[in-house]
Design a protein around this motif. Structure first.
Motif, PDB file in Angstrom:
ATOM      1  N   LYS A 149      28.109 -58.642  34.374  1.00  0.00           N
ATOM      2  CA  LYS A 149      28.101 -57.915  33.098  1.00  0.00           C
ATOM      3  C   LYS A 149      27.466 -58.819  32.042  1.00  0.00           C
ATOM      4  CE  LYS A 149      30.063 -54.562  32.020  1.00  0.00           C
ATOM      5  NZ  LYS A 149      29.629 -53.139  31.964  1.00  0.00           N
ATOM      6  N   LEU A 150      26.329 -58.376  31.520  1.00  0.00           N
ATOM      7  CA  LEU A 150      25.621 -59.138  30.500  1.00  0.00           C
ATOM      8  C   LEU A 150      25.911 -58.558  29.120  1.00  0.00           C
ATOM      9  CD1 LEU A 150      22.102 -59.581  32.176  1.00  0.00           C
ATOM     10  CD2 LEU A 150      24.196 -60.921  32.517  1.00  0.00           C
ATOM     11  N   SER A 151      26.212 -59.425  28.186  1.00  0.00           N
ATOM     12  CA  SER A 151      26.397 -59.029  26.793  1.00  0.00           C
ATOM     13  C   SER A 151      25.377 -59.782  25.960  1.00  0.00           C
ATOM     14  CB  SER A 151      27.822 -59.357  26.326  1.00  0.00           C
ATOM     15  OG  SER A 151      27.969 -59.088  24.944  1.00  0.00           O
ATOM     16  N   VAL A 152      24.459 -59.052  25.364  1.00  0.00           N
ATOM     17  CA  VAL A 152      23.381 -59.658  24.589  1.00  0.00           C
ATOM     18  C   VAL A 152      23.542 -59.275  23.125  1.00  0.00           C
ATOM     19  CG1 VAL A 152      20.882 -59.900  24.317  1.00  0.00           C
ATOM     20  CG2 VAL A 152      21.857 -59.498  26.592  1.00  0.00           C
ATOM     21  N   ARG A 153      23.683 -60.262  22.269  1.00  0.00           N
ATOM     22  CA  ARG A 153      23.696 -60.017  20.829  1.00  0.00           C
ATOM     23  C   ARG A 153      22.259 -60.041  20.323  1.00  0.00           C
ATOM     24  NH1 ARG A 153      28.416 -57.757  18.925  1.00  0.00           N
ATOM     25  NH2 ARG A 153      30.057 -58.487  20.344  1.00  0.00           N
ATOM     26  N   SER A 203      24.543 -59.077   6.866  1.00  0.00           N
ATOM     27  CA  SER A 203      23.825 -58.581   8.037  1.00  0.00           C
ATOM     28  C   SER A 203      24.756 -58.597   9.239  1.00  0.00           C
ATOM     29  CB  SER A 203      22.586 -59.439   8.330  1.00  0.00           C
ATOM     30  OG  SER A 203      22.961 -60.765   8.663  1.00  0.00           O
ATOM     31  N   LEU A 204      24.409 -57.800  10.238  1.00  0.00           N
ATOM     32  CA  LEU A 204      25.179 -57.712  11.470  1.00  0.00           C
ATOM     33  C   LEU A 204      24.213 -57.750  12.649  1.00  0.00           C
ATOM     34  CD1 LEU A 204      27.323 -54.728  10.255  1.00  0.00           C
ATOM     35  CD2 LEU A 204      28.364 -56.876  10.959  1.00  0.00           C
ATOM     36  N   ARG A 205      24.563 -58.500  13.663  1.00  0.00           N
ATOM     37  CA  ARG A 205      23.744 -58.442  14.867  1.00  0.00           C
ATOM     38  C   ARG A 205      24.027 -57.156  15.637  1.00  0.00           C
ATOM     39  NH1 ARG A 205      24.076 -64.115  18.088  1.00  0.00           N
ATOM     40  NH2 ARG A 205      26.309 -63.772  17.798  1.00  0.00           N
ATOM     41  N   GLY A 206      23.049 -56.734  16.415  1.00  0.00           N
ATOM     42  CA  GLY A 206      23.263 -55.626  17.319  1.00  0.00           C
ATOM     43  C   GLY A 206      23.863 -56.128  18.623  1.00  0.00           C
ATOM     44  N   VAL A 207      24.128 -55.210  19.529  1.00  0.00           N
ATOM     45  CA  VAL A 207      24.705 -55.604  20.811  1.00  0.00           C
ATOM     46  C   VAL A 207      24.179 -54.703  21.911  1.00  0.00           C
ATOM     47  CG1 VAL A 207      26.748 -54.105  20.621  1.00  0.00           C
ATOM     48  CG2 VAL A 207      26.864 -56.182  22.015  1.00  0.00           C
ATOM     49  N   LEU A 208      24.050 -55.287  23.070  1.00  0.00           N
ATOM     50  CA  LEU A 208      23.592 -54.558  24.252  1.00  0.00           C
ATOM     51  C   LEU A 208      24.365 -55.107  25.443  1.00  0.00           C
ATOM     52  CD1 LEU A 208      21.602 -52.903  26.036  1.00  0.00           C
ATOM     53  CD2 LEU A 208      20.002 -54.793  25.822  1.00  0.00           C
ATOM     54  N   THR A 209      25.074 -54.249  26.155  1.00  0.00           N
ATOM     55  CA  THR A 209      25.771 -54.691  27.356  1.00  0.00           C
ATOM     56  C   THR A 209      25.308 -53.859  28.539  1.00  0.00           C
ATOM     57  OG1 THR A 209      27.674 -53.195  27.164  1.00  0.00           O
ATOM     58  CG2 THR A 209      27.802 -55.286  25.993  1.00  0.00           C
ATOM     59  N   GLY A 210      25.310 -54.484  29.690  1.00  0.00           N
ATOM     60  CA  GLY A 210      24.880 -53.766  30.886  1.00  0.00           C
ATOM     61  C   GLY A 210      25.171 -54.559  32.142  1.00  0.00           C
ATOM     62  N   ASP A 211      25.014 -53.896  33.293  1.00  0.00           N
ATOM     63  CA  ASP A 211      25.292 -54.502  34.587  1.00  0.00           C
ATOM     64  C   ASP A 211      23.997 -54.888  35.290  1.00  0.00           C
ATOM     65  OD1 ASP A 211      27.942 -53.983  34.097  1.00  0.00           O
ATOM     66  OD2 ASP A 211      28.017 -52.176  35.336  1.00  0.00           O
ATOM     67  N   LEU A 212      23.887 -56.174  35.599  1.00  0.00           N
ATOM     68  CA  LEU A 212      22.781 -56.674  36.412  1.00  0.00           C
ATOM     69  C   LEU A 212      23.287 -56.790  37.846  1.00  0.00           C
ATOM     70  CD1 LEU A 212      19.992 -57.992  36.876  1.00  0.00           C
ATOM     71  CD2 LEU A 212      21.069 -60.184  36.288  1.00  0.00           C
ATOM     72  N   THR A 213      22.713 -55.997  38.746  1.00  0.00           N
ATOM     73  CA  THR A 213      23.144 -55.994  40.142  1.00  0.00           C
ATOM     74  C   THR A 213      22.014 -56.477  41.048  1.00  0.00           C
ATOM     75  OG1 THR A 213      24.696 -54.161  39.797  1.00  0.00           O
ATOM     76  CG2 THR A 213      24.001 -54.582  42.054  1.00  0.00           C
ATOM     77  N   VAL A 214      22.336 -57.449  41.878  1.00  0.00           N
ATOM     78  CA  VAL A 214      21.404 -57.974  42.872  1.00  0.00           C
ATOM     79  C   VAL A 214      22.009 -57.722  44.252  1.00  0.00           C
ATOM     80  CG1 VAL A 214      20.196 -59.994  43.766  1.00  0.00           C
ATOM     81  CG2 VAL A 214      20.606 -59.767  41.295  1.00  0.00           C
ATOM     82  N   LYS A 215      21.294 -56.964  45.076  1.00  0.00           N
ATOM     83  CA  LYS A 215      21.785 -56.651  46.424  1.00  0.00           C
ATOM     84  C   LYS A 215      20.788 -57.154  47.458  1.00  0.00           C
ATOM     85  CE  LYS A 215      23.729 -52.965  49.271  1.00  0.00           C
ATOM     86  NZ  LYS A 215      24.100 -51.527  49.355  1.00  0.00           N
ATOM     87  N   VAL A 216      21.318 -57.860  48.487  1.00  0.00           N
ATOM     88  CA  VAL A 216      20.440 -58.440  49.509  1.00  0.00           C
ATOM     89  C   VAL A 216      20.745 -57.938  50.914  1.00  0.00           C
ATOM     90  CG1 VAL A 216      19.989 -60.534  48.178  1.00  0.00           C
ATOM     91  CG2 VAL A 216      21.966 -60.457  49.724  1.00  0.00           C
ATOM     92  N   LEU A 217      21.959 -57.401  51.129  1.00  0.00           N
ATOM     93  CA  LEU A 217      22.368 -56.918  52.448  1.00  0.00           C
ATOM     94  C   LEU A 217      23.155 -55.624  52.323  1.00  0.00           C
ATOM     95  CD1 LEU A 217      23.738 -60.223  54.087  1.00  0.00           C
ATOM     96  CD2 LEU A 217      21.591 -59.077  54.673  1.00  0.00           C
ATOM     97  N   ASP A 218      23.148 -54.850  53.371  1.00  0.00           N
ATOM     98  CA  ASP A 218      24.020 -53.681  53.449  1.00  0.00           C
ATOM     99  C   ASP A 218      25.347 -54.041  54.107  1.00  0.00           C
ATOM    100  OD1 ASP A 218      22.265 -51.857  52.256  1.00  0.00           O
ATOM    101  OD2 ASP A 218      21.193 -51.537  54.138  1.00  0.00           O
ATOM    102  N   GLN A 219      25.375 -55.147  54.840  1.00  0.00           N
ATOM    103  CA  GLN A 219      26.590 -55.603  55.506  1.00  0.00           C
ATOM    104  C   GLN A 219      26.717 -57.109  55.309  1.00  0.00           C
ATOM    105  OE1 GLN A 219      29.157 -53.999  57.397  1.00  0.00           O
ATOM    106  NE2 GLN A 219      30.015 -56.048  57.103  1.00  0.00           N
ATOM    107  N   ALA A 220      27.866 -57.551  54.795  1.00  0.00           N
ATOM    108  CA  ALA A 220      28.095 -58.979  54.605  1.00  0.00           C
ATOM    109  C   ALA A 220      28.039 -59.707  55.936  1.00  0.00           C
ATOM    110  CB  ALA A 220      29.448 -59.209  53.938  1.00  0.00           C
TER     111      ALA A 220
END
Length: 490
Positions: free
Chosen positions: A339-343, A208-225
């Motif tokens: 960057k999240l990598s989920v098996r 058997s082989l696990r599947g994989v899912l990768t993606g970007d989780l972005t959290v934004k709180v301000l337009d200017q630091a």
């Protein structure tokens, strides 16, 4: 005709030393990355260079009845498509698969005398990016047929596919599978040389082989630091919010993943895992170079194998929006991207997992922050159908003949997207998913699967010091030759 085992061993040693290692070394030195990691793959020429090197080698081989082409589709990485006509009566189709694209080089992770694009033979291993994962597959597949023909062994019809986007989730392969469906035919046996082994002492079959899912989780709180002295305590930290969101899908104390990403594990897989645990012992965790006093999540060997092969897991593999420590000021940053990598469990579809993750992460964000999860790669896992008695016997005989020990079935924690495509090939067309094949049973109703490879302990695929064990590779080629001979006699 009876296969001469001594001649097979002599042939395998010779072809590895004189053909595979020299040509594979040239391939390692080409910096061709998978399209997900190299946005200029279509213009910088590296993919074409690697494909041409492999194509030229295949074409130069003395294989009777062989046709070989580089197939192309606009905006898709090319594939090498090989057909070898049968020499036996009432032949069956056998499909052999491999890939030639590579993971990123990560030069900082390699020893000083090694490098991702520097082929080095050392201590019985060939070091370099893409050698074990799995540049050798083309050469081994062709060599296996050569061995049969040299002994005048009648053989089946062989189709060999070498793709260029496996490390990106085989995103370009479904279009070729659809286009070449008639030429591929319906295989009685599928051989994939992109998997691994639990040790270098015997033949390992991937169950058997696990599947994989990768993606970007972005959290934004301000337009200017903003200055942290002014903003902290008023503006929530994007990193703290990201930690809260990750806690929705992963228990930070145990690593347990959300129940909606879990599946029920078949009892017979548990039995195989128990046997595999007995054979490998502590190897499952001793192969890693642990830092300090770090230790495995548990010393229960069976549980470790279950975690690796059937449990979903989460890794944070990259970050954006955070400066290096040497350049970090007292600033409350605008955003954090992880960057999240989920098996994924073998029997869970990547499409379902993507929907689950996106909903959990984006729903009701803390403090009303702007939260997005964008999937960039996904591939469904694979769970092997029952192995027919003749194949199980052939694999056992091959393992005893070339290694002196019995074969073992083992689930793999990694992903081979091609195998998932045999279950159902999904093409992303805009926002519409077209289901091409519904199940393995419907696509290849009588197919058997031999999924194996050179990725054993310490091979370090995807990381620094990637290598393949040459002696193991020679014996593995012998097993493939033996197995193809047995298949042709069915």
């Amino acid at each position: 005709m009876t296969l001469d085992i001594q001649k097979v061993k002599e042939f395998s040693n010779k072809v590895w030393d004189e053909q595979i290692i020299p040509t594979l070394s040239k391939y390692i030195e080409i910096p061709n990355q998978s399209p997900l990691f190299d946005k200029d793959w279509a213009t910088n020429g590296y993919t074409d260079q690697a494909m041409q090197l492999i194509f030229n080698w295949v074409k130069a081989q003395d294989v009777k009845g062989m046709s070989v082409e580089i197939k192309t589709i606009p905006d898709h990485t090319p594939i090498i498509f090989i057909v070898i006509e049968p020499t036996r009566e009432n032949p069956k189709n056998v499909l052999l698969y491999g890939h030639m694209d590579k993971q990123p080089p990560l030069p900082e992770l390699w020893d000083a005398d090694l490098g991702p694009y520097k082929a080095v033979v050392k201590n019985g291993k060939l070091f370099g990016r893409g050698g074990a994962d799995d540049g050798y597959s083309t050469f081994a597949s062709i060599a296996a047929v050569q061995a049969l023909q040299q002994q005048n062994i009648p053989h089946d019809r062989y189709v060999i596919i070498i793709e260029g986007s496996e490390e990106s989730g085989s995103v370009h392969l479904p279009a070729y599978i659809t286009k070449l469906e008639k030429e591929i035919g319906v295989p009685a046996l599928v051989v994939c040389l992109d998997s691994g082994s639990g040790n270098y002492d015997q033949l390992w079959m991937t169950s058997s082989l696990r599947g994989v899912l990768t993606g970007d989780l972005t959290v934004k709180v301000l337009d200017q630091a903003s200055h942290s002295g002014s903003a902290s305590g008023i503006v929530p930290s994007s990193f703290r919010i990201a930690k809260q969101l990750i806690s929705r899908i992963e228990d930070e104390l145990t690593g347990e993943i959300h129940k909606d990403l879990q599946v029920e594990i078949p009892s017979y897989r548990i039995d195989q895992i128990k046997l595999c645990s007995e054979v490998l012992g502590n190897t499952i965790f001793e192969e890693f170079e642990w830092a300090g006093k770090t230790h495995p999540v548990t010393k229960d060997l069976i549980q470790l194998h279950i975690n690796k092969t059937w449990k979903p897991t989460l890794c944070v593999t990259g970050v954006e929006g955070i400066p290096p420590c040497s350049n970090a000021g007292n600033v409350l940053r605008t955003h954090t991207t992880l960057k999240l990598s989920v098996r994924l469990p073998p029997s869970m579809t990547a499409e379902k997992a993507t929907k689950v993750l996106k909903e959990i992460l984006e729903k009701d964000p803390p403090y009303g922050a702007s939260v997005t999860f964008k999937c960039d790669k996904s591939a469904t896992g694979w769970d092997s159908p029952a192995v027919q008695p003749w194949l199980d016997a052939a694999l056992g005989e091959a393992s005893h003949t070339f290694y002196g020990k019995p074969h073992v079935y083992m689930g793999e924690g990694g992903t081979i997207p091609f195998m998932g495509l045999l279950g159902y090939a999904v093409c992303d067309i805009g926002f519409t998913y077209l289901l091409i094949y519904s199940t393995v049973g419907e696509k290849f109703p009588q197919a058997q699967f031999v999924i194996t490879g050179l990725l054993g302990p310490g091979s370090n695929a995807h990381s620094g010091n990637e290598s393949l064990d040459i002696e193991y590779g020679k014996k593995l080629l012998g097993c493939i030759i033996y197995m193809l001979d047995r298949q042709a006699k069915q």
